[in-house]
Design a protein around this motif. Sequence first.
Motif, PDB file in Angstrom:
ATOM      1  N   GLU A 241      -5.207 -27.827  35.220  1.00 53.84           N
ATOM      2  CA  GLU A 241      -5.557 -29.279  35.431  1.00 53.84           C
ATOM      3  C   GLU A 241      -5.198 -29.920  33.999  1.00 53.84           C
ATOM      4  O   GLU A 241      -4.732 -29.445  32.933  1.00 53.84           O
ATOM      5  CB  GLU A 241      -7.458 -29.086  35.281  1.00 53.84           C
TER       6      GLU A 241
ATOM      7  N   SER B 282      -7.583 -36.273  32.801  1.00 52.07           N
ATOM      8  CA  SER B 282      -7.224 -37.527  33.413  1.00 52.07           C
ATOM      9  C   SER B 282      -8.068 -38.836  32.916  1.00 52.07           C
ATOM     10  O   SER B 282      -8.085 -39.982  33.312  1.00 52.07           O
ATOM     11  CB  SER B 282      -7.137 -37.557  34.815  1.00 52.07           C
TER      12      SER B 282
ATOM     13  N   ILE C  76      -6.884 -30.373  44.475  1.00 52.11           N
ATOM     14  CA  ILE C  76      -6.917 -31.309  43.447  1.00 52.11           C
ATOM     15  C   ILE C  76      -8.247 -32.457  43.414  1.00 52.11           C
ATOM     16  O   ILE C  76      -8.839 -32.532  42.619  1.00 52.11           O
ATOM     17  CB  ILE C  76      -5.693 -31.899  42.964  1.00 52.11           C
TER      18      ILE C  76
ATOM     19  N   VAL D   4      -2.287 -35.320  37.619  1.00 49.98           N
ATOM     20  CA  VAL D   4      -2.093 -33.959  37.490  1.00 49.98           C
ATOM     21  C   VAL D   4      -0.676 -33.416  38.188  1.00 49.98           C
ATOM     22  O   VAL D   4      -0.118 -32.618  37.620  1.00 49.98           O
ATOM     23  CB  VAL D   4      -3.313 -33.277  38.568  1.00 49.98           C
TER      24      VAL D   4
ATOM     25  N   SER E  42       1.195 -31.639  35.079  1.00 53.89           N
ATOM     26  CA  SER E  42       0.695 -30.021  35.189  1.00 53.89           C
ATOM     27  C   SER E  42       1.793 -29.424  34.765  1.00 53.89           C
ATOM     28  O   SER E  42       3.055 -29.604  35.176  1.00 53.89           O
ATOM     29  CB  SER E  42       0.328 -29.652  36.600  1.00 53.89           C
TER      30      SER E  42
END
Length: 506
Positions: A27, A30, A380, A472, A476
Amino acid sequence: MSHRRALILGALAASLCAPSTAFGLDEVNSKKLRDAVTVNGILQHERAFQAIANANDGTRASGTPGYEASIQYVKQRLVRAGYRVREQEFTFPFFRELAPAVASQVSPTPKDYTVDTFEYSGSGDVTAKLQAVRGITIPPPAEPGTTPAGCTAADFTGFTAGNIALIQRGTCDFGLKARNAKAAGAVGVIIFNEGQEGRTGLPAGTLGEPIDIPVVGMTFEDGAALYQQLQGAEVTMHITTSTEADLDATTKNLIADTREGNADETVVVGAHLDSVVEGPGINDNGSGSAGILEIAEAMSEQNIKPRRAVRFAFFGAEESGLLGSEHYVSTLPANQLGQIYANLNFDMIGSPNYVRFVYDGDGSDSEPAGPPGSGEIESIFTRYFASQGLASEPTEFSGRSDYGPFIAVGIPAGGLFTGAEGVKTPEQAAIYGGTAGEWYDPCYHQACDTMNHLNVNALNEMGDAAAHATLVLAKSRTGLFPDGSRKAARDKSKAKKFDLHSHAAR
């Protein structure tokens, strides 16, 4: 698109900063980007789209000045934000209805009917006997999209050339039904709705390509009544359509790339920019376009440096059958196609009677599943909504928006949708609010798809979820698969075919 059962996400996910051993992608926090993506920012772009439509005969459809003005508005914003921006021009078959379709029964009992012209129907004024094709099912089957009428040449066995074909909506797309009717010698086609909940009114959609006979849609009630008449009497119908088509019209996609990030793993974040000819398309799909434009500008303003390159794609001619995204994917050289890491698609994220739909990438609620990695992208979104204490539910992933050409070549994809012509159930109304028994968007594909019919709560919630998923995938450290790579394992996945058509294709 058909709704699926509600999925109530009761337990909150762990912190959005914490990695998860049960999930391929770690994760990413954000919050900074989500705070920068605001409803006011999205509405600013929506107001610009509305003003463009108002100045251009109420439409932003591909092939019209309203679409070109929309492209230039988005381009100006993205250039100012520092993106590498290019236009991709392509030709497509443009269609416009010049006058409303007319249908009436001449005999045995004169009667007028309300009908709609299908996109790419030919112009015509025909009077002929009506003949039902094989496969019409009254009452309809319980499952929508399963009535086979008109989908094969065998359904026209015994059809008399020179008649008007009566066909029921169902298994295959409208274009195939109409082409089969034309091949059997029909001089006109009436396709009536299938009859299940959400499929009783006038069907709207595209034939995918021009067909030079009149093709109109009719309600289930009227079509079923005509079918019953045909069981004991001859019926003569009169159909008139007036349309314009240009097989070599031009339109554009707009592509904008970040200046940083690994281009060998490019995340394509897409939305279609065009409306239908009939209206300004402020929800369909001004909302998705405004949402990803706001995300692109916020990423620039926040100086976010993606690990993977991000490409924002604004597709044209989606309403004509996903033609912009299909052109984009089909013209990519093999090496560039292999560089696409994933596709996110946002098509209608501000429906007034909304549900938080997430594309069912893993196929757990509906078939088919997307390519490997699509289930992880679905997660997600579902994990994000759970972390916010918000319910969401899966929606079919059959390829009926601009993600279709991506999944057809094995690229993982996912996205969000707040509903179109489907009917909200009482169970959904209890979870999401709104009105049971009404369309998710009562102005879908109509002139009333304006600023006045957006749901700002939907824009807020879906805009934040879209920003989160974009970040993400862009940042990531791990990948969509256990080894951290984008191995699609295509040889292990079942071969699937997807319908490359827009929302109401069948």
